[in-house]
Design a protein around this motif. Structure first.
Motif, PDB file in Angstrom:
ATOM      1  N   GLY A 131       0.814  -1.202   0.000  1.00  0.00           N
ATOM      2  CA  GLY A 131       0.000   0.000   0.000  1.00  0.00           C
ATOM      3  C   GLY A 131       0.847   1.251   0.000  1.00  0.00           C
ATOM      4  N   VAL A 132       0.201   2.376   0.249  1.00  0.00           N
ATOM      5  CA  VAL A 132       0.872   3.668   0.308  1.00  0.00           C
ATOM      6  C   VAL A 132       1.626   3.779   1.631  1.00  0.00           C
ATOM      7  CG1 VAL A 132       0.519   6.171   0.322  1.00  0.00           C
ATOM      8  CG2 VAL A 132      -0.904   4.704  -1.142  1.00  0.00           C
ATOM      9  N   PRO A 164      -7.939  -9.626  -4.456  1.00  0.00           N
ATOM     10  CA  PRO A 164      -7.145  -8.680  -3.651  1.00  0.00           C
ATOM     11  C   PRO A 164      -6.419  -9.386  -2.511  1.00  0.00           C
ATOM     12  CG  PRO A 164      -9.488  -8.449  -3.162  1.00  0.00           C
ATOM     13  CD  PRO A 164      -9.386  -9.446  -4.262  1.00  0.00           C
ATOM     14  N   SER A 165      -5.091  -9.166  -2.433  1.00  0.00           N
ATOM     15  CA  SER A 165      -4.256  -9.892  -1.472  1.00  0.00           C
ATOM     16  C   SER A 165      -3.576  -8.967  -0.471  1.00  0.00           C
ATOM     17  CB  SER A 165      -3.190 -10.694  -2.225  1.00  0.00           C
ATOM     18  OG  SER A 165      -2.354  -9.842  -2.990  1.00  0.00           O
ATOM     19  N   ASN A 166      -3.969  -7.715  -0.423  1.00  0.00           N
ATOM     20  CA  ASN A 166      -3.210  -6.693   0.298  1.00  0.00           C
ATOM     21  C   ASN A 166      -3.475  -6.633   1.790  1.00  0.00           C
ATOM     22  OD1 ASN A 166      -5.637  -4.613   0.584  1.00  0.00           O
ATOM     23  ND2 ASN A 166      -5.645  -5.443  -1.503  1.00  0.00           N
ATOM     24  N   MET A 167      -4.617  -7.161   2.253  1.00  0.00           N
ATOM     25  CA  MET A 167      -4.987  -7.203   3.666  1.00  0.00           C
ATOM     26  C   MET A 167      -5.180  -5.818   4.283  1.00  0.00           C
ATOM     27  SD  MET A 167      -5.655 -10.259   4.656  1.00  0.00           S
ATOM     28  CE  MET A 167      -5.563 -10.275   6.438  1.00  0.00           C
ATOM     29  N   MET A 168      -5.544  -4.830   3.482  1.00  0.00           N
ATOM     30  CA  MET A 168      -5.979  -3.559   4.050  1.00  0.00           C
ATOM     31  C   MET A 168      -7.413  -3.719   4.575  1.00  0.00           C
ATOM     32  SD  MET A 168      -3.403  -1.491   3.632  1.00  0.00           S
ATOM     33  CE  MET A 168      -2.221  -2.830   3.683  1.00  0.00           C
ATOM     34  N   ASP A 169      -7.729  -3.079   5.678  1.00  0.00           N
ATOM     35  CA  ASP A 169      -9.104  -3.112   6.169  1.00  0.00           C
ATOM     36  C   ASP A 169     -10.029  -2.448   5.154  1.00  0.00           C
ATOM     37  OD1 ASP A 169      -8.406  -4.340   8.541  1.00  0.00           O
ATOM     38  OD2 ASP A 169      -8.187  -2.454   9.641  1.00  0.00           O
ATOM     39  N   GLY A 170     -11.148  -3.106   4.851  1.00  0.00           N
ATOM     40  CA  GLY A 170     -12.127  -2.548   3.927  1.00  0.00           C
ATOM     41  C   GLY A 170     -11.815  -2.755   2.465  1.00  0.00           C
ATOM     42  N   PHE A 171     -10.828  -3.588   2.156  1.00  0.00           N
ATOM     43  CA  PHE A 171     -10.426  -3.710   0.749  1.00  0.00           C
ATOM     44  C   PHE A 171     -11.507  -4.350  -0.113  1.00  0.00           C
ATOM     45  CE2 PHE A 171      -9.108  -7.663   2.620  1.00  0.00           C
ATOM     46  CZ  PHE A 171      -8.962  -8.613   1.632  1.00  0.00           C
ATOM     47  N   VAL A 172     -12.265  -5.286   0.429  1.00  0.00           N
ATOM     48  CA  VAL A 172     -13.334  -5.897  -0.356  1.00  0.00           C
ATOM     49  C   VAL A 172     -14.459  -4.886  -0.610  1.00  0.00           C
ATOM     50  CG1 VAL A 172     -15.113  -7.688  -0.413  1.00  0.00           C
ATOM     51  CG2 VAL A 172     -12.813  -8.245   0.370  1.00  0.00           C
ATOM     52  N   PRO A 188     -16.600 -11.358  -9.975  1.00  0.00           N
ATOM     53  CA  PRO A 188     -16.499 -11.792  -8.576  1.00  0.00           C
ATOM     54  C   PRO A 188     -15.168 -11.398  -7.940  1.00  0.00           C
ATOM     55  CG  PRO A 188     -16.171 -13.651 -10.035  1.00  0.00           C
ATOM     56  CD  PRO A 188     -16.496 -12.478 -10.924  1.00  0.00           C
ATOM     57  N   ILE A 189     -15.184 -11.363  -6.618  1.00  0.00           N
ATOM     58  CA  ILE A 189     -13.980 -11.064  -5.830  1.00  0.00           C
ATOM     59  C   ILE A 189     -13.575 -12.316  -5.069  1.00  0.00           C
ATOM     60  CG2 ILE A 189     -13.047  -9.729  -3.899  1.00  0.00           C
ATOM     61  CD1 ILE A 189     -14.864  -7.437  -4.739  1.00  0.00           C
ATOM     62  N   MET A 190     -12.346 -12.749  -5.306  1.00  0.00           N
ATOM     63  CA  MET A 190     -11.750 -13.863  -4.578  1.00  0.00           C
ATOM     64  C   MET A 190     -10.825 -13.258  -3.533  1.00  0.00           C
ATOM     65  SD  MET A 190      -9.408 -17.030  -6.029  1.00  0.00           S
ATOM     66  CE  MET A 190     -10.748 -17.831  -6.922  1.00  0.00           C
ATOM     67  N   SER A 191     -11.338 -13.092  -2.338  1.00  0.00           N
ATOM     68  CA  SER A 191     -10.610 -12.353  -1.308  1.00  0.00           C
ATOM     69  C   SER A 191      -9.572 -13.216  -0.598  1.00  0.00           C
ATOM     70  CB  SER A 191     -11.599 -11.803  -0.276  1.00  0.00           C
ATOM     71  OG  SER A 191     -10.903 -11.261   0.815  1.00  0.00           O
ATOM     72  N   TYR A 192      -8.359 -12.656  -0.464  1.00  0.00           N
ATOM     73  CA  TYR A 192      -7.383 -13.228   0.458  1.00  0.00           C
ATOM     74  C   TYR A 192      -7.855 -12.843   1.856  1.00  0.00           C
ATOM     75  CZ  TYR A 192      -3.867 -13.989  -3.285  1.00  0.00           C
ATOM     76  OH  TYR A 192      -3.172 -14.402  -4.403  1.00  0.00           O
ATOM     77  N   ALA A 193      -8.913 -13.475   2.291  1.00  0.00           N
ATOM     78  CA  ALA A 193      -9.582 -13.073   3.525  1.00  0.00           C
ATOM     79  C   ALA A 193      -8.743 -13.397   4.756  1.00  0.00           C
ATOM     80  CB  ALA A 193     -10.943 -13.764   3.619  1.00  0.00           C
ATOM     81  N   VAL A 194      -8.096 -14.556   4.724  1.00  0.00           N
ATOM     82  CA  VAL A 194      -7.354 -15.046   5.887  1.00  0.00           C
ATOM     83  C   VAL A 194      -5.914 -15.273   5.437  1.00  0.00           C
ATOM     84  CG1 VAL A 194      -7.223 -16.805   7.683  1.00  0.00           C
ATOM     85  CG2 VAL A 194      -9.458 -16.133   6.761  1.00  0.00           C
ATOM     86  N   LYS A 195      -5.112 -14.233   5.571  1.00  0.00           N
ATOM     87  CA  LYS A 195      -3.732 -14.277   5.088  1.00  0.00           C
ATOM     88  C   LYS A 195      -2.791 -13.985   6.250  1.00  0.00           C
ATOM     89  CE  LYS A 195      -0.658 -12.249   1.590  1.00  0.00           C
ATOM     90  NZ  LYS A 195      -0.571 -11.264   0.491  1.00  0.00           N
TER      91      LYS A 195
END
Length: 326
Positions: A131-132, A164-172, A188-195
């Motif tokens: 991220g930034v 999205p694999s970045n694990m920022m809060d609210g990314f989905v 669809p979104i395939m979230s890296y939910a638990v990384k």
């Protein structure tokens, strides 16, 4: 003397009998194969810590895709390695970014292939974080804006799934809103939910050339000691609009995979990560284990734990071995 006991071995008496009662199976369509697309020409670099895995440039991508298709694999996960990097990772969201170029090519040449676009900034930023950055702090909300731009650029290029694999809060939530507003409500979104912040990612960082230049990623990836945190992360992503849930890494977190499968009515994806792949390759090269049996047992264990899909660098090998067993 008569002894009463159960004869479980009756159902193990032959190969066909064992096959008849087998509870879980591996199929080529279960696998998602990661690809590292390198911006440049005449590049096919084998990753030293991941034998059999290559960084490929666009002029070598067609041959790589033909091999993938021949194995029966129906999905690929794309990671990009750009020529230039900057503090904001602009190459991630340009129309001419390497993943966008590769996606358009694959969808033109292999239209039935499912293209999953990894949506992150670490391969594109000069500092290697997802991220930034301000000083040595990764900013959450400011990062979301760039991740949304990246997801939209990938969708415009033809990506079938945004991951999205970045694990920022609210990314989905941010990416879902951005895609919907841009006219991509069906993507669809395939979230890296638990990384998890894992030691098993080392070889990947060589392959993707995206290691952080300072600090680590423990302020945004999860603590390996935590189980209940996984529920909180996944619950948020489901509420925000995720269509798939990824658990990453694989082998050390099979309990989490089962938790997710038992709790959420979404496809569960496990990421059989680079360190897991590299360990098997190294042990096999030394003659300590049988690679084929070990890999198939690992992947089957992931399915048994509850994974519907498996992201794995061993996909081509596994497909070949499964075909040999038919």
């Amino acid at each position: 003397m008569e002894i009463q006991f159960s004869r479980h071995r009756r159902l193990r008496s032959s190969a066909n009998m064992r096959s008849l009662v087998r509870e879980n199976h591996l199929r080529p369509e279960d696998f998602i194969y990661p690809l590292f697309i390198y911006e440049g020409e005449n590049i096919r670099n084998e990753v030293s810590s991941m034998p059999g895995v290559f960084q490929v440039s666009m002029d070598n991508l067609e041959a790589e895709m033909e091999e993938i298709v021949a194995h029966g694999i129906k999905s690929v996960l794309l990671f990009g390695i750009p020529k230039t990097k900057d503090a904001c990772g602009e190459q991630a969201f340009h129309d001419h970014g390497i993943i966008q170029v590769a996606t358009r090519f694959i969808k033109e040449k292999f239209p039935e292939m499912i293209v999953v676009a990894d949506t992150c900034l670490c391969e594109y930023t000069s500092h290697g974080h997802c991220g930034v950055v301000e000083g040595e702090k990764v900013l959450n909300d400011e990062s979301l804006e760039l991740l949304v731009k990246t997801a939209i650029a990938q969708a415009k290029a033809g990506a079938d799934i945004i991951a999205p694999s970045n694990m920022m809060d609210g990314f989905v939530a941010a990416i879902r809103a951005g895609l919907d507003e841009a006219g991509f409500k069906e993507i669809p979104i395939m979230s890296y939910a638990v990384k998890y912040a894992s030691a098993f990612y080392g070889p990947f960082r060589e392959a993707a050339e995206g290691a952080p230049q300072f600090g680590d990623r423990k302020t945004y990836q999860m603590d390996p000691a935590n189980r209940m945190e996984a529920f909180r992360e996944a619950e948020s992503d489901v509420a925000e609009g995720a269509d798939f849930l990824i658990v990453k890494p694989g082998l050390p977190y099979l309990d989490i995979v089962r938790d997710m499968k038992n709790t959420f009515n979404l496809p569960i994806v496990i990421y059989n990560v680079s360190g897991e792949y590299a360990m098997v390759k190294a042990a096999s090269a030394n003659g300590w284990i049988d690679e084929k049996s070990t890999v198939l047992e690992m992947l089957l264990g992931m399915k048994r734990a509850g994974a519907d899909l498996i992201i794995t660098y061993a996909a081509k090998d596994a497909c070949r071995w499964l075909k040999e067993e038919q």
